[in-house]
Design a protein around this motif. Structure first.
Motif, short mmCIF file in Angstrom:
data_model
loop_
_atom_site.label_atom_id
_atom_site.label_comp_id
_atom_site.label_asym_id
_atom_site.label_seq_id
_atom_site.Cartn_x
_atom_site.Cartn_y
_atom_site.Cartn_z
N THR A 24 -9.50 4.12 10.40
CA THR A 24 -8.56 3.65 9.33
C THR A 24 -7.73 5.45 9.50
O THR A 24 -8.21 6.00 9.71
CB THR A 24 -8.15 2.99 9.03
OG1 THR A 24 -7.01 1.97 8.45
CG2 THR A 24 -9.10 3.84 7.56
N LYS B 184 3.06 0.55 3.19
CA LYS B 184 2.92 -0.25 4.04
C LYS B 184 2.85 -1.70 3.24
O LYS B 184 2.59 -1.76 2.89
CB LYS B 184 1.66 0.08 5.09
CG LYS B 184 1.81 0.79 6.04
CD LYS B 184 -0.12 1.30 6.68
CE LYS B 184 -0.67 2.51 5.76
NZ LYS B 184 -1.29 3.04 5.92
N TRP B 185 2.98 -2.68 4.08
CA TRP B 185 3.48 -4.17 3.56
C TRP B 185 2.94 -5.21 3.40
O TRP B 185 3.43 -4.87 5.70
CB TRP B 185 4.80 -3.75 2.69
CG TRP B 185 6.02 -4.32 3.08
CD1 TRP B 185 6.15 -3.18 3.96
CD2 TRP B 185 6.37 -5.64 3.95
NE1 TRP B 185 7.68 -3.39 4.54
CE2 TRP B 185 7.46 -4.95 4.30
CE3 TRP B 185 6.44 -6.72 3.61
CZ2 TRP B 185 8.21 -5.76 5.11
CZ3 TRP B 185 6.75 -7.72 4.69
CH2 TRP B 185 8.22 -7.14 4.98
N GLY B 186 2.81 -6.08 3.55
CA GLY B 186 1.88 -7.38 4.67
C GLY B 186 1.87 -7.89 3.52
O GLY B 186 2.42 -8.44 2.17
N PHE C 283 0.65 -8.24 8.53
CA PHE C 283 1.43 -7.05 8.37
C PHE C 283 3.02 -7.20 8.39
O PHE C 283 4.15 -7.50 9.25
CB PHE C 283 1.38 -6.71 9.44
CG PHE C 283 2.08 -4.70 9.25
CD1 PHE C 283 1.35 -3.71 8.31
CD2 PHE C 283 2.16 -4.33 10.38
CE1 PHE C 283 1.98 -2.02 8.49
CE2 PHE C 283 2.97 -2.53 10.43
CZ PHE C 283 2.97 -1.84 8.73
N ASP D 4 0.75 -1.02 -0.03
CA ASP D 4 -0.18 0.09 -0.03
C ASP D 4 0.81 1.20 -0.07
O ASP D 4 1.73 1.71 0.88
CB ASP D 4 -0.97 -0.04 1.48
CG ASP D 4 -1.73 0.85 1.35
OD1 ASP D 4 -1.91 2.29 0.64
OD2 ASP D 4 -2.02 1.88 2.84
N ASP E 87 -7.36 3.11 -3.03
CA ASP E 87 -7.00 3.07 -1.48
C ASP E 87 -9.01 3.52 -0.97
O ASP E 87 -8.89 2.27 0.32
CB ASP E 87 -6.63 4.51 -0.59
CG ASP E 87 -6.94 5.86 -1.12
OD1 ASP E 87 -7.61 5.89 -1.92
OD2 ASP E 87 -6.40 6.87 -0.47
N ILE F 147 -4.81 -3.18 3.25
CA ILE F 147 -3.89 -4.81 3.00
C ILE F 147 -5.01 -5.11 3.47
O ILE F 147 -5.12 -7.02 2.14
CB ILE F 147 -3.24 -3.68 4.00
CG1 ILE F 147 -1.53 -2.94 3.69
CG2 ILE F 147 -2.31 -5.87 3.97
CD1 ILE F 147 -0.19 -3.40 4.79
N GLU F 148 -5.99 -5.13 3.98
CA GLU F 148 -6.85 -6.38 4.40
C GLU F 148 -7.66 -6.02 2.86
O GLU F 148 -8.28 -6.88 2.52
CB GLU F 148 -8.40 -6.24 5.87
CG GLU F 148 -9.08 -6.36 4.87
CD GLU F 148 -8.38 -7.68 6.51
OE1 GLU F 148 -9.42 -8.18 6.33
OE2 GLU F 148 -7.75 -7.81 7.20
N HIS G 203 -4.85 -0.61 9.51
CA HIS G 203 -4.44 -1.68 7.77
C HIS G 203 -5.25 -2.06 6.71
O HIS G 203 -5.65 -3.15 6.13
CB HIS G 203 -3.37 -2.30 7.87
CG HIS G 203 -1.87 -2.09 9.26
ND1 HIS G 203 -1.34 -0.91 8.53
CD2 HIS G 203 -1.77 -2.50 10.22
CE1 HIS G 203 -0.52 -0.95 10.05
NE2 HIS G 203 -0.38 -2.19 10.35
N SER H 70 -10.83 7.32 7.54
CA SER H 70 -9.51 6.79 6.86
C SER H 70 -9.21 8.92 7.14
O SER H 70 -9.03 9.99 6.09
CB SER H 70 -9.23 6.77 5.52
OG SER H 70 -7.36 6.81 5.39
N ALA I 49 6.49 -0.38 7.60
CA ALA I 49 6.05 0.77 6.59
C ALA I 49 7.48 1.56 6.76
O ALA I 49 8.19 1.35 7.40
CB ALA I 49 4.99 0.87 8.13
#
Length: 246
Positions: A212, A13-15, A24, A6, A103, A235-236, A232, A123, A27
């Motif tokens: 969020t 941010k990453w997962g 997760f 993301d 997003d 990412i979800e 997050h 958000s 970031a």
């Protein structure tokens, strides 16, 4: 294993998505000159992912740098997720679905995947966005306002109002820095309150509030309505897309 990324206006941010679940990863700032180095530092030790899914509102260059790093490191193409008219039980309210930020779109999908009924998604990031999702998965539209940092930056250029950011104990303050913080936070809280009021009128029922974004925890203590913190949510949504992708 699939890599979910993301790229936001301020942070990346990453997962990882695997076996029906996601975790997760980390970031770092969306700082173009150092983005490849941060990818190397945080992701180089990962085993080669079978796919990489990206949500990008941080700019074309940031997306290109990330895709180039993935190509050089793993020889894996990056799928840039786009907003659609409908997907995974969610129907966009936009006549031109591409105009809805990806997003926000993934936030709607993420909320739907979590089994939410009617919900109002707030958000609190660089910009503050509000999106309403009804119980049938129909997006009913949204609202956009400056985020906390953007509001503070706009006022910081005025010498009479300038000063350090301060904490505040109540709505009315006796120091300029605290008064600025109070006004900014309560402006955002007012948007949340009005969004919930309008949503209840439109839907005929009170939606659940999902909070969020990077400033979610700053706002949460000042919001009277019950809310669910989902750090997050984008990412979800990426995880939901990854699960239905070949």
């Amino acid at each position: 294993m699939k890599l979910l990324v993301d790229i936001g206006n301020s942070r990346v941010k990453w997962g990882l998505s695997e076996a029906g679940r996601w975790s997760f990863g980390g970031a770092f700032p969306t700082d173009v000159p150092y983005l490849a180095a941060e990818c190397e530092r945080q992701m180089a030790a990962l085993r080669r992912p079978e796919a990489v899914l990206m949500s990008n509102v941080g700019g074309v260059l940031a997306g290109e740098i990330f895709a180039d790093w993935c190509a050089k490191h793993w020889a894996v193409p990056v799928r840039s997720v786009r907003s659609e008219a409908s997907a995974l039980g969610v129907v966009s309210a936009y006549p031109d679905p591409a105009q809805l930020g990806v997003d926000r779109w993934l936030g709607l999908i993420g909320a739907r995947r979590m089994g939410q009924g009617a919900c109002c998604i707030v958000s609190a990031g660089t910009a503050m966005t509000v999106d309403l999702l009804d119980a049938e998965g129909r997006h009913r539209g949204g609202a956009i306002a400056p985020g906390l940092a953007m509001m503070r930056s706009a006022l910081g250029g005025l010498e009479a109002l300038g000063g350090p950011v301060e904490t505040f104990d109540g709505f009315f303050c006796n120091r300029t820095g605290a008064a600025l913080s109070s006004g900014i936070v309560h402006s955002a809280v007012g948007l949340v309150r009005e969004s919930l009021r309008q949503a209840a009128t439109l839907l005929g029922t009170e939606p659940e509030l999902l909070l969020t974004g990077g400033d979610a925890e700053t706002l949460r203590p000042h919001i009277e309505a019950s809310c669910r913190l989902v750090p997050h949510l984008v990412i979800e949504g990426l995880h939901a897309v990854a699960e239905q992708s070949p």
